[in-house]
Design a protein around this motif. Structure first.
Motif, PDB file in Angstrom:
ATOM      1  N   PHE A 262       0.841  -1.205   0.000  1.00  0.00           N
ATOM      2  CA  PHE A 262       0.000   0.000   0.000  1.00  0.00           C
ATOM      3  C   PHE A 262       0.872   1.250   0.000  1.00  0.00           C
ATOM      4  N   ASP A 263       1.983   1.202   0.726  1.00  0.00           N
ATOM      5  CA  ASP A 263       2.908   2.336   0.837  1.00  0.00           C
ATOM      6  C   ASP A 263       3.535   2.696  -0.508  1.00  0.00           C
ATOM      7  N   LEU A 264       3.590   1.755  -1.440  1.00  0.00           N
ATOM      8  CA  LEU A 264       4.276   1.992  -2.713  1.00  0.00           C
ATOM      9  C   LEU A 264       3.452   2.823  -3.690  1.00  0.00           C
ATOM     10  N   TYR A 265       2.161   2.989  -3.415  1.00  0.00           N
ATOM     11  CA  TYR A 265       1.288   3.680  -4.360  1.00  0.00           C
ATOM     12  C   TYR A 265       0.579   4.898  -3.786  1.00  0.00           C
ATOM     13  N   SER A 266       0.553   5.036  -2.485  1.00  0.00           N
ATOM     14  CA  SER A 266      -0.201   6.132  -1.888  1.00  0.00           C
ATOM     15  C   SER A 266       0.642   7.402  -1.886  1.00  0.00           C
ATOM     16  N   CYS A 267       0.114   8.449  -2.473  1.00  0.00           N
ATOM     17  CA  CYS A 267       0.795   9.744  -2.507  1.00  0.00           C
ATOM     18  C   CYS A 267      -0.270  10.827  -2.616  1.00  0.00           C
ATOM     19  N   ALA A 268       0.173  12.068  -2.651  1.00  0.00           N
ATOM     20  CA  ALA A 268      -0.778  13.180  -2.679  1.00  0.00           C
ATOM     21  C   ALA A 268      -1.693  13.113  -3.899  1.00  0.00           C
ATOM     22  N   GLU A 269      -1.123  12.648  -5.021  1.00  0.00           N
ATOM     23  CA  GLU A 269      -1.922  12.583  -6.248  1.00  0.00           C
ATOM     24  C   GLU A 269      -2.788  11.333  -6.301  1.00  0.00           C
TER      25      GLU A 269
ATOM     26  N   TYR B 109      -5.174  -0.858 -16.597  1.00  0.00           N
ATOM     27  CA  TYR B 109      -4.087  -0.631 -15.643  1.00  0.00           C
ATOM     28  C   TYR B 109      -3.020   0.256 -16.276  1.00  0.00           C
ATOM     29  N   GLN B 110      -2.631   1.332 -15.556  1.00  0.00           N
ATOM     30  CA  GLN B 110      -1.641   2.276 -16.063  1.00  0.00           C
ATOM     31  C   GLN B 110      -0.451   2.320 -15.124  1.00  0.00           C
ATOM     32  N   LEU B 111       0.746   2.212 -15.684  1.00  0.00           N
ATOM     33  CA  LEU B 111       1.949   2.325 -14.880  1.00  0.00           C
ATOM     34  C   LEU B 111       2.140   3.760 -14.414  1.00  0.00           C
ATOM     35  N   ASP B 112       2.567   3.931 -13.165  1.00  0.00           N
ATOM     36  CA  ASP B 112       2.974   5.248 -12.700  1.00  0.00           C
ATOM     37  C   ASP B 112       4.255   5.645 -13.435  1.00  0.00           C
ATOM     38  N   LEU B 113       4.550   6.947 -13.429  1.00  0.00           N
ATOM     39  CA  LEU B 113       5.748   7.413 -14.116  1.00  0.00           C
ATOM     40  C   LEU B 113       7.011   6.879 -13.454  1.00  0.00           C
ATOM     41  N   LYS B 114       6.978   6.712 -12.125  1.00  0.00           N
ATOM     42  CA  LYS B 114       8.137   6.228 -11.391  1.00  0.00           C
ATOM     43  C   LYS B 114       7.799   4.943 -10.655  1.00  0.00           C
ATOM     44  N   CYS B 115       8.787   4.081 -10.542  1.00  0.00           N
ATOM     45  CA  CYS B 115       8.641   2.882  -9.725  1.00  0.00           C
ATOM     46  C   CYS B 115       9.224   3.178  -8.341  1.00  0.00           C
ATOM     47  N   LYS B 116       8.564   2.710  -7.317  1.00  0.00           N
ATOM     48  CA  LYS B 116       9.001   2.955  -5.938  1.00  0.00           C
ATOM     49  C   LYS B 116       9.317   1.626  -5.268  1.00  0.00           C
ATOM     50  N   ALA B 117      10.433   1.591  -4.566  1.00  0.00           N
ATOM     51  CA  ALA B 117      10.813   0.394  -3.808  1.00  0.00           C
ATOM     52  C   ALA B 117      11.016   0.764  -2.350  1.00  0.00           C
ATOM     53  N   HIS B 118      10.687  -0.167  -1.481  1.00  0.00           N
ATOM     54  CA  HIS B 118      11.067  -0.016  -0.071  1.00  0.00           C
ATOM     55  C   HIS B 118      11.750  -1.303   0.377  1.00  0.00           C
ATOM     56  N   ALA B 119      12.664  -1.166   1.311  1.00  0.00           N
ATOM     57  CA  ALA B 119      13.392  -2.328   1.826  1.00  0.00           C
ATOM     58  C   ALA B 119      13.654  -2.117   3.312  1.00  0.00           C
ATOM     59  N   ILE B 120      13.562  -3.212   4.067  1.00  0.00           N
ATOM     60  CA  ILE B 120      13.731  -3.157   5.510  1.00  0.00           C
ATOM     61  C   ILE B 120      15.204  -3.332   5.882  1.00  0.00           C
ATOM     62  N   VAL B 121      15.685  -2.500   6.788  1.00  0.00           N
ATOM     63  CA  VAL B 121      17.029  -2.670   7.345  1.00  0.00           C
ATOM     64  C   VAL B 121      16.873  -3.371   8.691  1.00  0.00           C
ATOM     65  N   TYR B 122      17.431  -4.580   8.801  1.00  0.00           N
ATOM     66  CA  TYR B 122      17.411  -5.334  10.051  1.00  0.00           C
ATOM     67  C   TYR B 122      18.766  -5.236  10.736  1.00  0.00           C
ATOM     68  N   ALA B 123      18.744  -5.268  12.057  1.00  0.00           N
ATOM     69  CA  ALA B 123      19.997  -5.260  12.813  1.00  0.00           C
ATOM     70  C   ALA B 123      20.748  -6.559  12.561  1.00  0.00           C
ATOM     71  N   ALA B 124      21.993  -6.444  12.118  1.00  0.00           N
ATOM     72  CA  ALA B 124      22.793  -7.632  11.821  1.00  0.00           C
ATOM     73  C   ALA B 124      23.485  -8.171  13.066  1.00  0.00           C
ATOM     74  N   GLU B 125      23.339  -7.467  14.173  1.00  0.00           N
ATOM     75  CA  GLU B 125      23.941  -7.859  15.451  1.00  0.00           C
ATOM     76  C   GLU B 125      23.254  -7.075  16.555  1.00  0.00           C
ATOM     77  N   GLN B 126      23.551  -7.419  17.805  1.00  0.00           N
ATOM     78  CA  GLN B 126      23.065  -6.621  18.928  1.00  0.00           C
ATOM     79  C   GLN B 126      23.628  -5.216  18.791  1.00  0.00           C
ATOM     80  N   MET B 127      22.765  -4.196  18.879  1.00  0.00           N
ATOM     81  CA  MET B 127      23.223  -2.838  18.614  1.00  0.00           C
ATOM     82  C   MET B 127      22.895  -1.900  19.764  1.00  0.00           C
TER      83      MET B 127
END
Length: 361
Positions: A234-241, A264-282
């Motif tokens: 849902f986060d990849l498509y929701s914007c002001a427009e 179905y119409q492609l948006d002008l830009k593709c959006k990606a999100h990725a999670i950063v996980y802790a690789a060790e105790q931080m």
């Protein structure tokens, strides 16, 4: 966007029910139109029933959530509707070793998925699903119980760890699928909407098997599940427009009709999100200045913030003209943040280490 945020305990089955109800009771409910929910409720639709007694639910009703997230009901419907899906069973057998995955019904984020082996043990509400090698994809769509409107096709990927080999890594919008794959996903979403009366925003998760198959030269879709609520994509498509949140609310409250006939119409830009996980105790100290492509950042105070190994730290975003380019940028940004966090982790310092403030440019 939130005026207030309340922390509630969370475990394998989602939000602590008493904690959620207590949090809602602290609010002046006369100010709200209804209760919108995301993950954390699929394994306990009875909590949605209790919340519906306090506020109108904006989304699928509890009975729909219960049906879609009950494997025996959902996969029987797929079979009846002639929707392709991996094999499932509800008791572990030695013959399943290495060929099946163990999943928790109502789980999310992939943390609950385990490989089956000779030592596998099914817990309450677990089931076994045949492992299909292929491309993880999803379809985000709006539904009005009878019809659907396509919002976007997405590609997903994993961020595996030793203890969570199927952990959610991220997703990118407007992924390029063949017309055949798109139509298979649309047909499945339409049939399931009619069968279960899906309402508002939903997500269909699937695997596309792109190995050579004369019957499916462009790839065969295997439906894994329906997420009957606001999903990560849902986060990849929701914007002001394109205010998807408002459209979700309006459709659920019968104030907006679907544009089901629109191509179905492609948006002008593709959006990606990725999670950063802790690789060790931080252990991190304030202040931290994050780039503008980092969101969901930890809240730091004067004290040291400790983050357990494997816990999510933040989310990175990326935009590009193609889905593949956006995905690569997001994954490279995950590495940038992880490397910087590890270099500034106070738990790695020697006893004589100077306490550093973290500034990430």
């Amino acid at each position: 966007m939130a005026d207030k945020a309340i922390t509630v305990a969370y475990d394998r089955r989602g939000f602590d029910a008493d904690g959620v109800l207590a949090a809602v009771d602290t609010l002046n409910l006369s100010q709200f139109a209804g209760f919108v929910y995301g993950s954390g409720f699929e394994a306990q639709p009875e909590l949605l029933v209790k919340l519906a007694a306090k506020l109108p639910l904006i989304g699928n009703c509890p009975d729909t959530v219960a049906a879609v997230k009950t494997p025996a009901v959902f996969f029987a419907a797929l079979q009846q509707l002639n929707i392709n899906h991996p094999g499932v069973c509800y008791a572990y057998s030695e013959t399943h070793a290495n060929d099946y995955l163990i999943k928790f019904a109502g789980g999310s984020g992939g943390m609950h998925i385990r490989s089956s082996n000779s030592h596998a043990c099914l817990l309450a509400e677990d089931y076994c699903q045949q492992k299909i090698n292929g491309r993880p994809v999803s379809l985000l769509f709006l539904a009005d119980k009878h019809h659907i409107e396509v919002i976007g096709f997405n590609e997903q990927w994993l961020s595996p760890s030793v203890v969570a080999p199927f952990r959610y890594g991220g997703a990118v919008s407007n992924a390029e699928f063949s017309p055949s794959v798109q139509q298979q996903l649309i047909n499945a979403a339409q049939k399931l909407t009619t069968e279960f009366g899906l309402l508002g925003l939903n997500s269909l998760d699937a695997i596309v098997d792109e190995t050579a198959n004369p019957a499916w030269p462009d790839g065969q879709v295997f439906v894994l599940e329906i997420n009957p609520r606001l999903s990560a994509t849902f986060d990849l498509y929701s914007c002001a427009e394109r205010n998807l949140f408002k459209r979700h609310v309006d459709v659920c409250l019968n104030q907006y009709g679907l544009n089901q006939n629109a191509a179905y119409q492609l948006d002008l830009k593709c959006k990606a999100h990725a999670i950063v996980y802790a690789a060790e105790q931080m252990a991190l100290s304030a202040p931290m200045l994050w780039p503008d492509w980092v969101i969901d950042t930890p809240q730091l105070s004067e004290k040291m913030l400790r983050i357990s190994n494997g816990e999510p730290v933040c989310t990175v975003l990326a935009y590009a003209d193609s889905a593949e380019a956006a995905k690569k940028i997001a994954q490279s940004r995950v590495e940038i943040i992880q490397n910087l966090l590890q270099s500034l982790n106070q738990d790695r310092c020697t006893d004589g280490c100077v306490n550093i403030s973290v500034y990430i440019h």
